[in-house]
Design a protein around this motif. Sequence first.
Motif, PDB file in Angstrom:
ATOM      1  N   HIS A  88       0.754  -1.362  -0.005  1.00 12.01           N
ATOM      2  CA  HIS A  88      -0.028  -0.090   0.763  1.00 12.01           C
ATOM      3  C   HIS A  88       0.981   0.969   0.323  1.00 12.01           C
ATOM      4  CE1 HIS A  88      -4.284  -1.474   0.793  1.00 12.01           C
ATOM      5  NE2 HIS A  88      -3.882  -2.829   1.172  1.00 12.01           N
ATOM      6  N   CYS A  89       2.135   0.843  -0.145  1.00  9.93           N
ATOM      7  CA  CYS A  89       3.246   2.508   0.511  1.00  9.93           C
ATOM      8  C   CYS A  89       3.208   2.753  -1.279  1.00  9.93           C
ATOM      9  CB  CYS A  89       4.493   1.794   1.449  1.00  9.93           C
ATOM     10  SG  CYS A  89       4.263   2.328   2.351  1.00  9.93           S
ATOM     11  N   HIS A  90       3.485   2.412  -2.012  1.00  5.61           N
ATOM     12  CA  HIS A  90       3.376   1.993  -3.405  1.00  5.61           C
ATOM     13  C   HIS A  90       4.875   3.193  -3.563  1.00  5.61           C
ATOM     14  CE1 HIS A  90      -0.352   0.666  -4.807  1.00  5.61           C
ATOM     15  NE2 HIS A  90      -0.603   1.277  -3.878  1.00  5.61           N
ATOM     16  N   GLY A  91       5.814   3.055  -3.066  1.00  7.64           N
ATOM     17  CA  GLY A  91       6.726   3.787  -3.297  1.00  7.64           C
ATOM     18  C   GLY A  91       6.906   4.844  -1.925  1.00  7.64           C
ATOM     19  N   LEU A  92       5.810   5.181  -2.120  1.00  5.68           N
ATOM     20  CA  LEU A  92       6.321   6.329  -1.524  1.00  5.68           C
ATOM     21  C   LEU A  92       6.721   6.272   0.165  1.00  5.68           C
ATOM     22  CD1 LEU A  92       2.980   7.614  -3.152  1.00  5.68           C
ATOM     23  CD2 LEU A  92       4.843   7.891  -3.586  1.00  5.68           C
ATOM     24  N   PRO A  93       7.450   6.797   0.298  1.00  3.75           N
ATOM     25  CA  PRO A  93       8.439   7.206   2.124  1.00  3.75           C
ATOM     26  C   PRO A  93       7.233   8.128   3.288  1.00  3.75           C
ATOM     27  CG  PRO A  93       9.639   8.665   0.313  1.00  3.75           C
ATOM     28  CD  PRO A  93       8.648   7.866  -0.138  1.00  3.75           C
ATOM     29  N   LEU A  94       6.740   9.154   2.919  1.00  2.00           N
ATOM     30  CA  LEU A  94       5.685   9.431   3.167  1.00  2.00           C
ATOM     31  C   LEU A  94       4.379   8.723   3.671  1.00  2.00           C
ATOM     32  CD1 LEU A  94       4.892  12.122   4.796  1.00  2.00           C
ATOM     33  CD2 LEU A  94       3.371  12.109   2.648  1.00  2.00           C
ATOM     34  N   ALA A  95       3.925   7.914   2.583  1.00  2.00           N
ATOM     35  CA  ALA A  95       3.014   6.471   3.034  1.00  2.00           C
ATOM     36  C   ALA A  95       3.693   5.224   3.946  1.00  2.00           C
ATOM     37  CB  ALA A  95       2.247   6.186   1.797  1.00  2.00           C
ATOM     38  N   ALA A  96       4.614   5.160   3.880  1.00  2.00           N
ATOM     39  CA  ALA A  96       5.412   4.291   4.569  1.00  2.00           C
ATOM     40  C   ALA A  96       5.440   5.043   6.201  1.00  2.00           C
ATOM     41  CB  ALA A  96       6.465   3.886   4.727  1.00  2.00           C
ATOM     42  N   THR A  97       5.705   6.439   6.558  1.00  2.00           N
ATOM     43  CA  THR A  97       5.867   7.119   7.955  1.00  2.00           C
ATOM     44  C   THR A  97       4.258   7.327   8.271  1.00  2.00           C
ATOM     45  OG1 THR A  97       7.586   8.293   6.808  1.00  2.00           O
ATOM     46  CG2 THR A  97       6.004   9.495   9.745  1.00  2.00           C
ATOM     47  N   THR A  98       2.852   7.101   7.521  1.00  2.00           N
ATOM     48  CA  THR A  98       1.249   7.280   7.962  1.00  2.00           C
ATOM     49  C   THR A  98       1.212   5.751   8.344  1.00  2.00           C
ATOM     50  OG1 THR A  98       1.233   8.774   6.460  1.00  2.00           O
ATOM     51  CG2 THR A  98      -0.294   7.825   7.195  1.00  2.00           C
ATOM     52  N   LEU A  99       1.344   5.020   7.401  1.00  2.00           N
ATOM     53  CA  LEU A  99       1.410   3.293   8.036  1.00  2.00           C
ATOM     54  C   LEU A  99       2.356   2.950   9.370  1.00  2.00           C
ATOM     55  CD1 LEU A  99       0.983   2.120   4.088  1.00  2.00           C
ATOM     56  CD2 LEU A  99      -1.492   2.339   5.538  1.00  2.00           C
ATOM     57  N   HIS A 100       3.258   3.034   9.437  1.00  2.00           N
ATOM     58  CA  HIS A 100       3.773   2.991  10.562  1.00  2.00           C
ATOM     59  C   HIS A 100       3.578   3.278  11.725  1.00  2.00           C
ATOM     60  CE1 HIS A 100       6.871   4.149  13.711  1.00  2.00           C
ATOM     61  NE2 HIS A 100       7.123   3.152  13.413  1.00  2.00           N
ATOM     62  N   THR A 101       3.058   4.777  11.960  1.00  2.00           N
ATOM     63  CA  THR A 101       2.008   5.120  12.484  1.00  2.00           C
ATOM     64  C   THR A 101       0.537   4.311  13.387  1.00  2.00           C
ATOM     65  OG1 THR A 101       2.729   7.890  12.460  1.00  2.00           O
ATOM     66  CG2 THR A 101       0.099   6.965  13.306  1.00  2.00           C
ATOM     67  N   ILE A 102      -0.055   3.682  12.497  1.00  2.00           N
ATOM     68  CA  ILE A 102      -1.166   3.119  12.510  1.00  2.00           C
ATOM     69  C   ILE A 102      -0.955   1.976  12.960  1.00  2.00           C
ATOM     70  CG2 ILE A 102      -3.150   1.742  11.209  1.00  2.00           C
ATOM     71  CD1 ILE A 102      -2.881   4.126   9.228  1.00  2.00           C
ATOM     72  N   MET A 103       0.596   1.283  12.728  1.00  2.00           N
ATOM     73  CA  MET A 103       0.984   0.012  12.785  1.00  2.00           C
ATOM     74  C   MET A 103       0.677   0.092  14.597  1.00  2.00           C
ATOM     75  SD  MET A 103       3.622  -2.653  11.899  1.00  2.00           S
ATOM     76  CE  MET A 103       5.132  -1.746  11.816  1.00  2.00           C
ATOM     77  N   VAL A 104       1.768   1.653  14.857  1.00  2.00           N
ATOM     78  CA  VAL A 104       2.013   1.700  16.896  1.00  2.00           C
ATOM     79  C   VAL A 104       0.666   1.510  16.834  1.00  2.00           C
ATOM     80  CG1 VAL A 104       2.843   3.247  17.445  1.00  2.00           C
ATOM     81  CG2 VAL A 104       4.455   2.049  16.072  1.00  2.00           C
ATOM     82  N   ASN A 105       0.043   2.824  16.632  1.00  2.00           N
ATOM     83  CA  ASN A 105      -1.202   3.042  17.247  1.00  2.00           C
ATOM     84  C   ASN A 105      -1.825   0.902  17.899  1.00  2.00           C
ATOM     85  OD1 ASN A 105      -0.883   5.227  17.644  1.00  2.00           O
ATOM     86  ND2 ASN A 105      -2.029   6.136  15.393  1.00  2.00           N
TER      87      ASN A 105
END
Length: 236
Positions: free
Chosen positions: A213-230
């Motif tokens: 779902h990141c499609h190679g975008l680091p900003l998307a990785a940061t957002t999804l990482h935050t969701i994972m942390v939550n």
Amino acid sequence: MDQRIISYHYEDQVKNIVNLVLGTSELDEEGFSKEIRIVGIGDYSETLVAQSVFDQSPVGIVGIWINLQAIQKGEIDFKKILKAMLKQCDDGQRDFVDASVEVEELLEALCKALWSKSYLLVFDGIWDINLDWYFRLKERLQWCNKSNQSRLIIVTTRLDGVAKRMVGPNNLYRIQPFSDEDIWLNIETFTDTFGFPLDHPIVLKTKDEIIYHCHGLPLAATTLHTIMVNRIYGGE
């Protein structure tokens, strides 16, 4: 985004643009050494790459960085752009406090400030489709510079059509997305920072899905990482 990962991933791309921009000596038909457009991929990669190129400018080149989103709200204010450029020409010594100063006066002052000098102009974050100000500026700089000094312009945007209108069909550089390996390396760095194990069931379960779902975008990785942390710490 972890800046170490960003720097590592974009290192080759920065080198390519540095060679393309700063390795230029011949002037084009409009009197400019080179105009480069850097088109981003949905994060701030275009700004990061342009900043790296800007920081590598040789000694003796006047560097002018215009963050368009920072100096304007809504419609383009050509006066604000010119004032910001002039302020960088003389290390902030020049300050036009008179609101009644005309655009033509500012253009004349800018030409005098850049006369016979090599310069690198960066216009970062162009969104507006109204580009009359840019063509007016470029036309003025074209005829007021009569020397063989290097005149370089970098434009960053996420709008490919705007970039083409500004600098033409050539010298386009599209930022390449992260590989799956680099996306996960970025997430691992954040994961280590927060202190939970990489073999956590949620991490293992969602790894492939997050990468996809990141499609190679680091900003998307940061957002999804935050969701994972939550999910891990919040039990969501």
